[in-house]
Motif scaffolding. Structure first.
Motif, PDB file in Angstrom:
ATOM      1  N   SER A 101      38.762   2.440   5.536  1.00  0.00           N
ATOM      2  CA  SER A 101      38.011   3.191   6.538  1.00  0.00           C
ATOM      3  C   SER A 101      38.922   3.561   7.702  1.00  0.00           C
ATOM      4  N   THR A 102      38.988   4.858   7.992  1.00  0.00           N
ATOM      5  CA  THR A 102      39.674   5.352   9.181  1.00  0.00           C
ATOM      6  C   THR A 102      38.677   6.027  10.117  1.00  0.00           C
ATOM      7  N   HIS A 103      37.407   5.868   9.814  1.00  0.00           N
ATOM      8  CA  HIS A 103      36.310   6.451  10.592  1.00  0.00           C
ATOM      9  C   HIS A 103      36.305   7.980  10.526  1.00  0.00           C
ATOM     10  N   ASN A 104      36.836   8.514   9.395  1.00  0.00           N
ATOM     11  CA  ASN A 104      36.816   9.947   9.140  1.00  0.00           C
ATOM     12  C   ASN A 104      36.601  10.120   7.638  1.00  0.00           C
ATOM     13  N   THR A 105      35.442  10.600   7.247  1.00  0.00           N
ATOM     14  CA  THR A 105      35.066  10.675   5.839  1.00  0.00           C
ATOM     15  C   THR A 105      36.037  11.501   5.013  1.00  0.00           C
ATOM     16  N   ASP A 106      36.445  12.670   5.512  1.00  0.00           N
ATOM     17  CA  ASP A 106      37.368  13.509   4.745  1.00  0.00           C
ATOM     18  C   ASP A 106      38.701  12.800   4.535  1.00  0.00           C
ATOM     19  N   ARG A 107      39.235  12.171   5.582  1.00  0.00           N
ATOM     20  CA  ARG A 107      40.511  11.458   5.447  1.00  0.00           C
ATOM     21  C   ARG A 107      40.359  10.265   4.510  1.00  0.00           C
ATOM     22  N   HIS A 124      40.398  11.427   1.003  1.00  0.00           N
ATOM     23  CA  HIS A 124      41.755  11.791   0.598  1.00  0.00           C
ATOM     24  C   HIS A 124      42.570  10.530   0.291  1.00  0.00           C
ATOM     25  N   LEU A 125      42.445   9.500   1.112  1.00  0.00           N
ATOM     26  CA  LEU A 125      43.177   8.251   0.881  1.00  0.00           C
ATOM     27  C   LEU A 125      42.729   7.568  -0.413  1.00  0.00           C
ATOM     28  N   LYS A 126      41.485   7.726  -0.804  1.00  0.00           N
ATOM     29  CA  LYS A 126      40.972   7.138  -2.048  1.00  0.00           C
ATOM     30  C   LYS A 126      41.395   7.932  -3.279  1.00  0.00           C
TER      31      LYS A 126
END
Length: 170
Positions: A59-65, A68-70
């Motif tokens: 979790s980076t608190h940004n759904t799009d990011r 992308h990380l997943k």
């Protein structure tokens, strides 16, 4: 005979920080992880440690990011659902094998043993802080983009840290 200590997830966190666009840091954490320590005594010297992180819990608190990380461009969580760490010696630092994205490499983390205390419910707890750095490319996390003004979108160095509490098992 070793004593087992299990992670208290309500009082623990694993975080990371990576330079973004060469100008600031993006922070994130993992929300689903377990860990245990097998220790000969309460000094934890040379204790065996294991940890498993659910990579999909990033979790980076940004759904799009986060999505992308997943994806296969980073953690590929569908093919590699867990991140693991195993070590046979816990001292002022811990060296062990970290597996990320299906790649296993040795890493060393600095460790601070916070001590042992008993909570109001009679549980014996031990606290640890850790920090270190890894190169994400060592684990096949290679995606990047060149910036028009120079530099890259995401640095190779990732700083990792944690605050962990463990409960002594009877």
């Amino acid at each position: 005979m070793a004593t087992k200590w299990n992670l208290d997830p309500a009082h623990s966190e694993i975080t990371f920080k990576v330079k973004h666009m060469m100008i600031s840091n993006i922070k994130g954490n993992f929300t689903d992880f377990t860990a245990e320590i097998d220790a000969e005594d309460d000094t934890f010297r040379n204790a065996k440690t294991t940890a498993t992180i659910q990579a999909n819990s990033i979790s980076t608190h940004n759904t799009d990011r986060d999505n992308h990380l997943k994806s296969a461009e980073f953690f590929n969580t569908e093919a590699n659902p867990t991140i693991t760490f195993e070590s046979d010696a816990l001292n002022d630092s811990v060296t062990g094998n970290l597996t990320v994205n299906g790649v296993t490499k040795p890493i060393t983390l600095d460790v601070d043993f916070g001590g042992i205390n008993v909570d109001p419910w009679g549980n014996t707890k031990a606290g640890f802080s850790f920090e270190g750095k890894i190169n994400r490319k060592d684990f096949g996390l290679n995606w990047n983009a060149a910036l028009e003004a120079g530099g890259v979108m995401v640095s190779e160095e990732v700083k990792i840290a944690g605050e962990l509490q463990f409960v002594k098992q009877a």
